[in-house]
Design an enzyme around this catalytic site. Structure first.
Site, short mmCIF file in Angstrom:
data_model
loop_
_atom_site.label_atom_id
_atom_site.label_comp_id
_atom_site.label_asym_id
_atom_site.label_seq_id
_atom_site.Cartn_x
_atom_site.Cartn_y
_atom_site.Cartn_z
N GLU A 142 -3.21 -4.25 22.01
CA GLU A 142 -4.48 -2.76 21.69
C GLU A 142 -4.96 -3.17 20.95
OE1 GLU A 142 -5.13 -0.92 17.66
OE2 GLU A 142 -3.78 -2.33 17.18
N ASP A 194 -2.54 -6.18 2.13
CA ASP A 194 -0.86 -6.84 2.00
C ASP A 194 -0.89 -7.49 3.12
OD1 ASP A 194 -1.88 -5.40 3.60
OD2 ASP A 194 -0.17 -3.54 3.85
N ASP A 223 -0.60 -5.58 18.60
CA ASP A 223 -1.23 -5.01 17.36
C ASP A 223 -2.52 -6.61 17.37
OD1 ASP A 223 -1.67 -3.10 15.02
OD2 ASP A 223 -2.30 -5.42 14.32
N LYS A 227 0.46 -1.39 -0.24
CA LYS A 227 -0.05 -0.06 0.01
C LYS A 227 1.08 1.12 -0.06
CE LYS A 227 -3.89 -2.39 1.53
NZ LYS A 227 -5.54 -2.09 2.83
#
Length: 309
Positions: A203, A140, A174, A61
């Site tokens: 997160e 991706d 994450d 990206k």
């Protein structure tokens, strides 16, 4: 005597989220290391490095690609520097009395990650054509298969590499709610054998993430959205008080919460704190420092009032 449930340094810590390629003109770890003294003087206790690993090329990206599309969990992206530069960064942070947290992306890898070719096909969830599945619209990336316990150990071994060989102090994990909580429990147990004062930040804000002692802290997303709403006068300021009272009963008493007026996701998708909070941005920043059990976060650029998204 009070029992320490978390690393001693974390109880009064201020965390800085470092976006390495945005921080300096050079966009490198070496240049970033030269900024650590300034951050320490400002009162930063721990630096969370956004992912420093090589970025995938397949489905990339933009021209630079996303930090969160990882080709190799045990290497440094050449655009950011060398492993020697990383080690020098950690050494300088530690010399200044600061801790270093690595961003850890357990849910997925790049589509051209080393694991795609080096590991058995069963390490990834597969689509109807047999290709690694794409989670959400993250085109991706490739979704790892947590039904395979070998993936758990592969992740833990890679995390251990950074703890044992490169001296990091913990991980910001994450999208932690996308993989099994039992995995995080197992990871934390094994990794604390390497570093007893490991710090783990999720997160996510699901309360079950604190089961079994996997995490020390989690995000306070709901509070953040309330702060934006209060700043925009969509709700009264008492909504924040009500949230804090309710929060006491939702989470274990020991659970820390990351509180922020910005981070890389908010800045990218919803604008800077100047856009979202306007004249209330300063009082909201001060508020993050007095939230009970709060860990205030400063995102790259906030320390100089950078107002771009």
């Amino acid at each position: 005597m009070e029992i320490m449930l978390h690393p001693e340094w974390s109880y009064q810590a201020v965390i800085y989220e470092m976006n390495v390629r945005q921080l300096t003109r050079e966009g490198t770890l070496r240049a970033a290391a030269a900024k650590l003294g300034f951050l320490r003087d400002m009162g930063i206790d721990a630096v969370w490095l956004m992912p420093v690993y090589p970025i995938g090329a397949e489905g990339r990206k933009g021209s630079l690609g996303s930090y969160y599309s990882i080709r190799d969990y045990c290497a440094v992206d050449p655009g950011l520097g060398t492993m020697g530069d990383f080690d020098a960064f950690v050494a300088e942070a530690h010399r200044l009395g600061m801790k270093v947290l690595l961003d850890w992306v357990a849910n997925h890898t790049a589509r051209d990650a080393r694991w795609v070719t080096e590991k058995p096909a069963s390490w990834y969830e597969r689509d109807a054509s047999g290709q690694p599945a794409v989670p959400w619209d993250w085109s991706d990336t490739a979704k790892l298969n947590y039904a395979n316990r070998a993936v758990w150990q592969g992740q833990i071994d890679a995390m251990r590499f950074w703890l044992a060989e490169h001296g990091v102090d913990g991980f910001r994990c994450d999208m932690a709610m996308l993989v099994p909580t039992a995995f995080w429990q197992e990871a934390a147990a094994q990794l604390r054998e390497v570093k007893h004062n490991l710090f783990m930040l999720a997160e996510a804000e699901e309360t079950y993430l604190f089961d079994g002692g996997a995490f020390d802290a989690c995000y306070a997303w709901e509070m953040h959205h309330l702060m934006n709403d209060v700043a925009q006068q969509k709700v009264r300021v008492t909504a924040l008080r009500d949230y804090i009272y309710a929060d006491r009963s939702r989470y274990p008493q020991s659970a820390m919460r990351l509180v922020f007026t910005s981070n890389h996701d908010e800045n990218s998708w919803n604008g800077s704190e100047f856009t979202r909070m306007g004249d209330a941005r300063e009082i909201m920043a001060a508020f993050t420092f007095v939230v009970p059990r709060g860990l205030p976060l400063v995102y790259t650029g906030q320390e100089i009032g950078y107002d771009h998204s």
